[in-house]
Write an enzyme that holds these catalytic residues in place. Structure first.
Site, mmCIF file in Angstrom:
data_model
loop_
_atom_site.group_PDB
_atom_site.id
_atom_site.type_symbol
_atom_site.label_atom_id
_atom_site.label_comp_id
_atom_site.label_asym_id
_atom_site.label_seq_id
_atom_site.Cartn_x
_atom_site.Cartn_y
_atom_site.Cartn_z
ATOM 1 N N CYS A 262 -20.276 58.537 8.922
ATOM 2 C CA CYS A 262 -19.665 58.499 7.586
ATOM 3 C C CYS A 262 -20.755 58.303 6.530
ATOM 4 O O CYS A 262 -21.572 59.190 6.322
ATOM 5 C CB CYS A 262 -18.585 57.407 7.566
ATOM 6 S SG CYS A 262 -17.692 57.203 6.015
ATOM 7 N N ASP B 234 -10.264 66.292 8.789
ATOM 8 C CA ASP B 234 -10.928 65.254 8.002
ATOM 9 C C ASP B 234 -10.674 65.527 6.523
ATOM 10 O O ASP B 234 -11.164 66.515 5.969
ATOM 11 C CB ASP B 234 -12.422 65.269 8.299
ATOM 12 C CG ASP B 234 -13.165 64.088 7.701
ATOM 13 O OD1 ASP B 234 -12.719 63.563 6.660
ATOM 14 O OD2 ASP B 234 -14.192 63.692 8.267
ATOM 15 N N HIS C 192 -11.233 61.789 10.562
ATOM 16 C CA HIS C 192 -12.431 61.042 10.188
ATOM 17 C C HIS C 192 -12.489 59.719 10.958
ATOM 18 O O HIS C 192 -11.521 58.973 11.005
ATOM 19 C CB HIS C 192 -12.397 60.768 8.680
ATOM 20 C CG HIS C 192 -13.699 60.290 8.125
ATOM 21 N ND1 HIS C 192 -14.644 61.156 7.640
ATOM 22 C CD2 HIS C 192 -14.210 59.049 7.977
ATOM 23 C CE1 HIS C 192 -15.685 60.458 7.193
ATOM 24 N NE2 HIS C 192 -15.448 59.178 7.397
#
Length: 245
Positions: free
Chosen positions: A132, A179, A212
């Site tokens: 991330c 995502d 995600h």
């Protein structure tokens, strides 16, 4: 993209009850979590946190997994004492919060960690893995530091990479199909940019049906449908390090 009420899809996922196999150390001005492999190989990996910080048990679990595969592994606090994002935080302030933690302005910390690994851990070859926010940091490192020999960028937000795509060494990019922060259009744009500008090995993998955070914020037993993708992504991560370190 994520909606205005929650501008980032980084929910905490499945917080692990995990104590860790390593210990905390001081690296110049930074605290870090360090794990040694069963046998010293002269190889090391820097693991870079997501927005939930360097103390997240899930990320320490991944650091220990990497160490178990033969790498001295260090997970530094790249927020340098600033508070990580809280799962209960007010998402309306998230854009300002993340601006104050620029994943592309970490050179001082990167250089301190590189020196620590060489001087105190005997590292001769060093790689980097990030999730991330840390994925953005990996892209920055792999376009800046030739001494970092392999990188794995796990759902780093492509729009924050900057317009620099000349990777110095082999890099694996892992994305999730569903995502909301990284639409497949952005992955396609990254693919084209790397094709135009990159002269080293790279690979882009997008995992079907995943969201995600799936690589490090989902438990392996979260669902029979997800488990094979989690295991494959983690295996790919290790295989990439093994190949290029």
């Amino acid at each position: 993209m994520a909606n205005e009420a929650q501008p980032c899809p980084c929910d905490i996922g499945h917080r692990m009850e995990y104590g860790g196999m390593g210990h905390e150390v001081q690296v110049e001005h930074i605290k870090a979590y360090l794990t040694k492999p069963p046998m010293d190989t002269g190889k090391a990996v820097i693991v870079i946190q997501d927005i939930f910080g360097w103390q997240l048990p899930n990320t320490r679990y991944i650091a220990d997994m990497i160490a178990g595969n033969g790498y001295t592994t260090i997970l530094p606090d790249f927020f340098v004492g600033q508070e990580p994002w809280s799962p209960s935080g007010d998402w309306s302030i998230f854009p300002e919060w993340v601006k104050s933690r620029n994943a592309r302005k970490i050179n001082k910390e990167v250089e301190a960690v590189l020196q620590y690994l060489k001087r105190h851990c005997g590292a001769q070859r060093i790689g980097v893995v990030g999730f991330c926010w840390g994925g953005i940091a990996v892209h920055h490192i792999m376009t800046t530091y030739p001494e970092v020999k392999a990188g794995v960028c796990v759902y780093g937000v492509v729009k924050d990479f900057g317009d620099i795509y000349s990777l110095k060494n082999p890099t694996l990019f892992i994305f999730a199909e569903n995502d909301s922060a990284i639409p497949l259009e952005h992955v396609s744009q990254l693919t084209q940019k790397l094709k135009e500008h990159c002269k080293v090995e790279y690979q882009i993998k997008t995992f079907s049906g995943q969201t995600h955070g799936f690589v490090h914020r989902k438990r392996e037993d979260c669902s029979p449908e997800d488990k094979p993708y989690i295991e494959e992504a983690r295996r790919n991560l290790i295989e990439w390090l093994n190949k290029y370190l």
